[in-house]
Design an enzyme around this catalytic site. Structure first.
Site, PDB file in Angstrom:
ATOM      1  N   SER A  36       0.684  -1.303  -0.031  1.00 22.89           N
ATOM      2  CA  SER A  36      -0.056  -0.022  -0.044  1.00 22.89           C
ATOM      3  C   SER A  36       0.681   1.194   0.017  1.00 22.89           C
ATOM      4  O   SER A  36       0.303   2.162  -0.423  1.00 22.89           O
ATOM      5  CB  SER A  36      -0.948  -0.016   1.120  1.00 22.89           C
ATOM      6  N   HIS A  82      -5.178  -3.262  -3.105  1.00 22.89           N
ATOM      7  CA  HIS A  82      -4.551  -2.249  -3.955  1.00 22.89           C
ATOM      8  C   HIS A  82      -4.327  -2.801  -5.576  1.00 22.89           C
ATOM      9  O   HIS A  82      -4.178  -2.219  -6.397  1.00 22.89           O
ATOM     10  CB  HIS A  82      -3.292  -1.372  -3.706  1.00 22.89           C
ATOM     11  N   LYS A  93     -11.389   1.243  -2.594  1.00 19.18           N
ATOM     12  CA  LYS A  93     -10.359   1.607  -3.255  1.00 19.18           C
ATOM     13  C   LYS A  93     -10.788   1.807  -4.807  1.00 19.18           C
ATOM     14  O   LYS A  93     -11.597   2.625  -5.229  1.00 19.18           O
ATOM     15  CB  LYS A  93      -8.899   0.958  -2.974  1.00 19.18           C
TER      16      LYS A  93
HETATM   17  C1  LIG Z   1      -6.667   0.262   2.874  1.00 17.24           C
HETATM   18  C2  LIG Z   1      -6.403  -1.035   3.305  1.00 17.24           C
HETATM   19  C3  LIG Z   1      -7.098  -2.035   4.236  1.00 17.24           C
HETATM   20  C4  LIG Z   1      -8.139  -1.396   4.777  1.00 17.24           C
HETATM   21  O1  LIG Z   1      -9.541  -1.313   4.148  1.00 17.24           O
HETATM   22  P1  LIG Z   1     -10.632  -0.348   4.508  1.00 17.24           P
HETATM   23  O2  LIG Z   1     -11.769  -1.116   3.657  1.00 17.24           O
HETATM   24  O3  LIG Z   1     -10.196   0.911   4.159  1.00 17.24           O
HETATM   25  O4  LIG Z   1     -10.781  -0.736   5.975  1.00 17.24           O
HETATM   26  C5  LIG Z   1      -6.713  -3.356   4.162  1.00 17.24           C
HETATM   27  N1  LIG Z   1      -5.514  -3.636   3.654  1.00 17.24           N
HETATM   28  C6  LIG Z   1      -4.612  -2.781   2.654  1.00 17.24           C
HETATM   29  C7  LIG Z   1      -3.432  -3.645   2.243  1.00 17.24           C
HETATM   30  C8  LIG Z   1      -5.214  -1.645   2.572  1.00 17.24           C
HETATM   31  O5  LIG Z   1      -4.477  -0.914   1.707  1.00 17.24           O
END
Ligand SMILES: *Cc1c(COP(=O)(O)O)cnc(C)c1O
Length: 391
Positions: free
Chosen positions: A177, A205, A237
């Site tokens: 991330s 991602h 995302k």
């Molecule tokens: C953003 C993210 C999460 C958390 O997801 P949310 O739906 O925002 O709580 C978990 N793992 C990774 C790798 C992330 O980038």
């Protein structure tokens, strides 16, 4: 207690680690308004520009008309709606797994899955750069948590060898991330199989962004359910909505329904959000233009950044046919300098946040630049020019 609060806040300021929020007045887009001023944003995870897409907005409206706003209860009580179920089936088909299970957020999915799968006496092995939610989940499970050096299969193999009699879980981000590089999942999978360990990939991602039809890191490597038994994905995302899911075997999903506490003891996601997520999935699978455009913008930015000698992370090849992910960090190292540059960019109408420890390791503070399919070439070029005057 009060003294601790005051002193920790003071220390946070002194170390240039203090975090504060900007109040956005506009919709999520490549151009946003904050305190009446317009900025070009290079810091969202809305990689495909779907968060404000008319088809998603329409689906949300329709979903609200049919189901109302709140789901009213947890999935196991009375909150599980037809559209949740339809989305789960569509996500399972998309990820080429037997079943999928919706969670209210990625953080909760990770806490729920890992604490259901691992217990005291088990060993969890995580990449050192895994997302915070995966680390927290490992701690919550009370299993023995080991963190191997980033992407270092040999180091992982040595550690796995030391505790073969125990049940072991290997966990990695698919696309990291804060660094944007792709995990060596085929090697992780082979190792997991040879050591009888369970492999989980968090592809928050990668999904929607890389791989055929946007099927993410595992689509890119063409790895199925037997290679990676536990796949986690998020909808906040590239999908542009909210929520998350876990995909895997029928038995895995049944197990999670019984034992994942963050699934059981929380209100089901608003059904209209599930409706919007279905619309997003249809755009992701049906229209590859956004991914193509995103790749081309990323290559343009990386090419320019390299010419200017900007401090790109060294994993980005940008050569050949390897996909580039839209997470492109410029690693500056020093917290204060990173903040100063971020402020200077803001001053010039460019929104890029300074990412500092503990989100990233100490000494690797960075500008985490993310691109979106809706950025224009001119915006990318302007970003490069501005960076070249500041760095
Ligand atoms: C953003 C993210 C999460 C958390 O997801 P949310 O739906 O925002 O709580 C978990 N793992 C990774 C790798 C992330 O980038």
């Amino acid at each position: 207690m009060e003294r601790t609060i005051t002193s920790r806040l003071a220390l946070q300021r002194q170390s240039h680690l203090y975090r504060s929020r900007r109040i956005r007045q506009s919709s999520q887009d490549t151009t946003v308004t904050i305190a009446g001023k317009s900025y070009v944003s290079f810091c969202s995870n809305d990689y495909l520009g779907l968060a404000n897409h008319p088809a998603l907005i329409r689906a949300l409206h329709l979903g609200a008309e049919q189901y109302g706003v709140g789901s009213g209860a947890s999935h196991l009580v009375s909150g599980h709606c037809a559209v949740h179920h339809e989305l789960e089936e569509a996500l399972a088909a998309f990820t080429q797994r037997r079943k999928a299970l919706l969670f209210s957020s990625g953080y909760m999915a990770n806490l729920g899955v890992i604490s259901a799968l691992a217990s005291p006496g088990n060993h969890i092995h995580e990449d050192r750069l895994n997302h915070a939610s995966l680390i927290d989940a490992g701690l919550l499970s009370r299993a023995r948590l080991h963190r191997y050096p980033h992407g270092d299969i040999q180091a992982l193999e040595r550690k796995l060898g030391k505790s073969p009699q125990h049940q072991q879980l290997i966990i990695s981000d698919g696309v990291f991330s804060m660094d944007g590089d792709i995990a060596p999942v085929p090697e992780l999978s082979m190792l997991a199989k040879s050591k009888d360990a369970l492999l989980m990939i968090d592809d928050a991602h990668g999904l929607g962004v890389i791989g055929p039809e946007g099927r993410g890191t595992l689509g890119y490597y063409d790895l199925g359910e037997s290679d990676v038994p536990v796949l986690m994905g998020t909808l906040g995302k590239a999908f542009g909505t909210f929520g998350a899911f876990v995909a895997g075997s029928v038995e895995l999903i049944e197990y999670l329904i019984q034992f994942a506490r963050t699934y059981i003891y929380t209100t089901a996601l608003p059904p209209a959000i599930a409706q919007a997520s279905l619309a997003a999935l249809s755009l992701i699978q049906g229209e590859s233009e956004r991914r193509d455009r995103l790749q081309s913008l990323c290559r343009r930015f990386i090419h320019g950044a390299r010419q200017l000698g900007l401090p790109l992370g060294n994993h980005l090849t940008g050569q050949g046919n390897d996909p580039i992910t839209p997470i492109i960090p410029l690693i500056l190292g020093d917290n204060r300098r990173t903040l100063t540059i971020s402020d200077a960019l803001n001053e010039k109408g460019l929104l890029i946040t300074a990412i500092r420890p503990p989100t990233v390791p100490v000494g690797t503070a960075r500008l985490r630049i993310t691109l979106c399919a809706n950025h224009t070439e001119a915006q990318v070029d302007h970003l490069l020019e501005t960076l070249s005057t500041l760095l």
